[in-house]
Design an enzyme around this catalytic site. Structure first.
Site, PDB file in Angstrom:
ATOM      1  N   TRP A  81     -45.589 -38.069 -65.845  1.00 35.35           N
ATOM      2  CA  TRP A  81     -45.280 -39.116 -64.862  1.00 35.35           C
ATOM      3  C   TRP A  81     -44.440 -38.548 -63.727  1.00 35.35           C
ATOM      4  O   TRP A  81     -44.598 -38.936 -62.570  1.00 35.35           O
ATOM      5  CB  TRP A  81     -44.551 -40.270 -65.545  1.00 35.35           C
ATOM      6  CG  TRP A  81     -45.462 -41.220 -66.269  1.00 35.35           C
ATOM      7  CD1 TRP A  81     -46.660 -40.916 -66.864  1.00 35.35           C
ATOM      8  CD2 TRP A  81     -45.254 -42.616 -66.485  1.00 35.35           C
ATOM      9  NE1 TRP A  81     -47.196 -42.030 -67.436  1.00 35.35           N
ATOM     10  CE2 TRP A  81     -46.371 -43.083 -67.222  1.00 35.35           C
ATOM     11  CE3 TRP A  81     -44.247 -43.495 -66.146  1.00 35.35           C
ATOM     12  CZ2 TRP A  81     -46.478 -44.419 -67.607  1.00 35.35           C
ATOM     13  CZ3 TRP A  81     -44.351 -44.823 -66.527  1.00 35.35           C
ATOM     14  CH2 TRP A  81     -45.472 -45.285 -67.258  1.00 35.35           C
ATOM     15  N   ASP A 139     -41.946 -44.559 -69.735  1.00 33.11           N
ATOM     16  CA  ASP A 139     -43.039 -44.485 -70.708  1.00 33.11           C
ATOM     17  C   ASP A 139     -42.482 -44.251 -72.107  1.00 33.11           C
ATOM     18  O   ASP A 139     -43.152 -43.729 -72.986  1.00 33.11           O
ATOM     19  CB  ASP A 139     -44.006 -43.358 -70.319  1.00 33.11           C
ATOM     20  CG  ASP A 139     -45.378 -43.496 -70.987  1.00 33.11           C
ATOM     21  OD1 ASP A 139     -45.786 -44.634 -71.255  1.00 33.11           O
ATOM     22  OD2 ASP A 139     -46.029 -42.468 -71.235  1.00 33.11           O
ATOM     23  N   LYS A 179     -43.317 -49.293 -70.659  1.00 33.33           N
ATOM     24  CA  LYS A 179     -44.285 -49.480 -71.748  1.00 33.33           C
ATOM     25  C   LYS A 179     -43.787 -50.549 -72.717  1.00 33.33           C
ATOM     26  O   LYS A 179     -42.610 -50.589 -73.082  1.00 33.33           O
ATOM     27  CB  LYS A 179     -44.485 -48.172 -72.507  1.00 33.33           C
ATOM     28  CG  LYS A 179     -45.437 -48.290 -73.690  1.00 33.33           C
ATOM     29  CD  LYS A 179     -45.475 -47.003 -74.508  1.00 33.33           C
ATOM     30  CE  LYS A 179     -46.210 -45.911 -73.780  1.00 33.33           C
ATOM     31  NZ  LYS A 179     -46.303 -44.676 -74.599  1.00 33.33           N
TER      32      LYS A 179
END
EC number: 2.1.1.166
Length: 235
Positions: A81, A139, A179
């Site tokens: 990312w 994430d 997430k």
């Protein structure tokens, strides 16, 4: 290795040369990795993980990145990312990657090791950015236990901590992406996000495996001084 052909397009399936010494779960994971088109595409593109495609797809849908932004990547290791963020904010932007584990440097980003739940890490991020963040992405996911209810509660706890971190470092109008697991966010967390952001939506990018329970909450339009109302869009 063997090749199997499906109907229509040619379908190549790679099998493990040997399963000796591997558990069934390990064999299945390796088999899936070998045949995952996103894993192969990530290697070809130079991304550190297939997860890079998830944030790319989320960006294409929600327009998360802009040139010159300040971006914080929580739980950044191994850095997929972060790589995407660096590319999309350009030379005028700043990207700070934070993880509790050590991470290899990424050109164009500042990598920090620490727990984002600790004040020292928060201050280190702010100093590295030299100002408030425009976007906080996360994430992070806990190690799964296989018990859905337990896993859901554990990741929600992490999302709540990440959301609190974002609340402290974001500039007005900023965005937060994290997430979650299937079922989305709990009512209290969702209400808090709707209070703090103009829009709150859930999404499952195509790069997320179909059999995975993961999805993402995308909150945009951060209100520095949120009102008591809960305007926003549920996902």
């Amino acid at each position: 290795m063997t090749e199997s052909r499906g109907t229509g397009e040619r379908n190549l399936s790679t099998r493990l040369r040997t399963a000796k010494g591997r558990s069934t779960a390990s064999q299945l994971w390796l088999q899936r990795q070998l045949n995952d088109p996103y894993v192969k595409a990530a290697k070809a593109a130079g991304w550190r993980s297939r997860a890079a495609f998830k944030i790319i797809e989320l960006d294409e849908r929600f327009k998360l990145f802009r040139p010159g932004q300040r971006v914080v990547d929580l739980g950044a290791a191994p850095g997929g990312w972060t790589q995407v963020a660096v590319k999309r904010v350009g030379d005028r932007g700043k990207v700070v990657a934070l993880d509790i584990l050590p991470m290899d440097p990424i050109p164009g980003a500042t990598t920090l090791q620490g727990d984002f739940n600790e004040e020292a890490a928060e201050q280190a991020v702010l100093e590295a950015m030299d100002g408030p963040a425009d976007l906080v992405i996360s994430d992070i996911a806990p190690n799964t236990t296989g018990h859905n209810a337990t896993d859901h509660l554990r990741i929600l706890a992490l999302v709540e901590l990440a959301a609190d971190f974002a609340r402290k470092v974001l500039t007005p109008g900023g965005a937060f992406v994290a997430k979650v697991f299937q079922g989305g966010t709990e009512r209290e967390l969702l209400a808090a996000l709707k209070r703090d952001y103009a829009t709150v939506r859930h999404a499952k990018p195509p790069a997320s495996r179909k059999d995975s329970a993961e999805m993402y909450v995308v909150a945009q339009g951060f209100r520095a001084n949120p009102k008591a109302d809960t305007a926003g869009q549920g996902g």
